[in-house]
Design a protein around this motif. Structure first.
Motif, short mmCIF file in Angstrom:
data_model
loop_
_atom_site.label_atom_id
_atom_site.label_comp_id
_atom_site.label_asym_id
_atom_site.label_seq_id
_atom_site.Cartn_x
_atom_site.Cartn_y
_atom_site.Cartn_z
N ARG A 178 9.94 26.52 4.93
CA ARG A 178 9.83 26.99 6.34
C ARG A 178 8.38 27.19 6.73
O ARG A 178 7.98 26.86 7.85
CB ARG A 178 10.62 28.28 6.52
N GLU A 179 7.58 27.74 5.81
CA GLU A 179 6.15 27.92 6.09
C GLU A 179 5.46 26.57 6.25
O GLU A 179 4.62 26.40 7.14
CB GLU A 179 5.50 28.73 4.97
N GLN A 180 5.82 25.60 5.42
CA GLN A 180 5.24 24.26 5.53
C GLN A 180 5.64 23.62 6.85
O GLN A 180 4.82 22.96 7.50
CB GLN A 180 5.69 23.38 4.37
N LEU A 181 6.89 23.79 7.24
CA LEU A 181 7.36 23.24 8.52
C LEU A 181 6.62 23.87 9.69
O LEU A 181 6.18 23.17 10.61
CB LEU A 181 8.87 23.45 8.68
N ALA A 182 6.43 25.19 9.64
CA ALA A 182 5.71 25.86 10.73
C ALA A 182 4.28 25.33 10.83
O ALA A 182 3.78 25.08 11.94
CB ALA A 182 5.71 27.38 10.49
N ARG A 221 2.55 23.22 13.97
CA ARG A 221 1.28 23.60 14.61
C ARG A 221 0.33 22.40 14.64
O ARG A 221 -0.32 22.14 15.66
CB ARG A 221 0.64 24.79 13.88
N GLU A 222 0.26 21.66 13.54
CA GLU A 222 -0.59 20.48 13.48
C GLU A 222 -0.12 19.43 14.48
O GLU A 222 -0.95 18.78 15.14
CB GLU A 222 -0.59 19.89 12.07
N ASP A 223 1.19 19.26 14.60
CA ASP A 223 1.75 18.30 15.56
C ASP A 223 1.37 18.68 16.98
O ASP A 223 0.98 17.82 17.77
CB ASP A 223 3.27 18.25 15.40
N LYS A 224 1.44 19.95 17.29
CA LYS A 224 1.10 20.40 18.64
C LYS A 224 -0.38 20.13 18.94
O LYS A 224 -0.73 19.65 20.02
CB LYS A 224 1.40 21.89 18.79
N ARG A 225 -1.24 20.42 17.96
CA ARG A 225 -2.67 20.14 18.14
C ARG A 225 -2.93 18.65 18.34
O ARG A 225 -3.72 18.25 19.20
CB ARG A 225 -3.48 20.69 16.96
N ALA A 226 -2.24 17.83 17.56
CA ALA A 226 -2.42 16.38 17.68
C ALA A 226 -1.92 15.87 19.03
O ALA A 226 -2.54 14.98 19.64
CB ALA A 226 -1.68 15.66 16.54
N ASP A 249 6.95 17.69 21.10
CA ASP A 249 7.97 18.23 20.20
C ASP A 249 8.57 19.51 20.76
O ASP A 249 9.74 19.81 20.55
CB ASP A 249 7.38 18.50 18.82
N ALA A 250 7.81 20.27 21.52
CA ALA A 250 8.32 21.50 22.13
C ALA A 250 9.47 21.18 23.07
O ALA A 250 10.47 21.88 23.12
CB ALA A 250 7.21 22.25 22.85
N ALA A 251 9.36 20.08 23.82
CA ALA A 251 10.43 19.68 24.74
C ALA A 251 11.67 19.32 23.95
O ALA A 251 12.79 19.67 24.32
CB ALA A 251 9.99 18.51 25.61
N GLY A 252 11.49 18.62 22.84
CA GLY A 252 12.62 18.25 22.00
C GLY A 252 13.30 19.47 21.39
O GLY A 252 14.52 19.55 21.32
#
Length: 99
Positions: free
Chosen positions: A38-42, A46-51, A73-76
């Motif tokens: 879960r920590e790795q996913l979080a 965060r990295e995905d959002k920055r990218a 990804d937030a929309a998804g």
């Protein structure tokens, strides 16, 4: 009446306890693995959002990214959460008895 061998009884009891300890140890290991994942996913989210933000700052529009299969990804997640919430929402009993 038969005699009871204390050492044999203790060894049997220890074997039973060891089995129980093994199962709870396995449970702790799997729970820790879930926590770690879960920590790795979080962090990955965060990295995905920055990218994504970096891509939009570099001139890609949200519509263009969506056409490439790269929508925010937030929309998804919002859509999935809404679908999950509606699927698990309790249904109200609309039948009423006449009184």
């Amino acid at each position: 009446m038969a005699t009871i061998d204390i050492e044999q009884t203790r060894n049997q009891a220890k074997a039973l306890l060891n089995s129980r300890i093994d199962s709870v140890t396995e449970l702790v290991k799997t729970r820790q693995r879930i926590t770690d994942l879960r920590e790795q996913l979080a962090e990955a989210e965060r990295e995905d959002k920055r990218a994504y933000v970096r891509a939009t700052k570099d001139g890609w529009s949200p519509e263009e990214l969506k056409k490439l299969g790269l929508e925010s990804d937030a929309a998804g997640r919002r859509r999935k959460s809404a679908n999950r919430a509606s699927a698990t929402a309790p249904t109200e009993d609309v039948s009423h008895s006449a009184q």
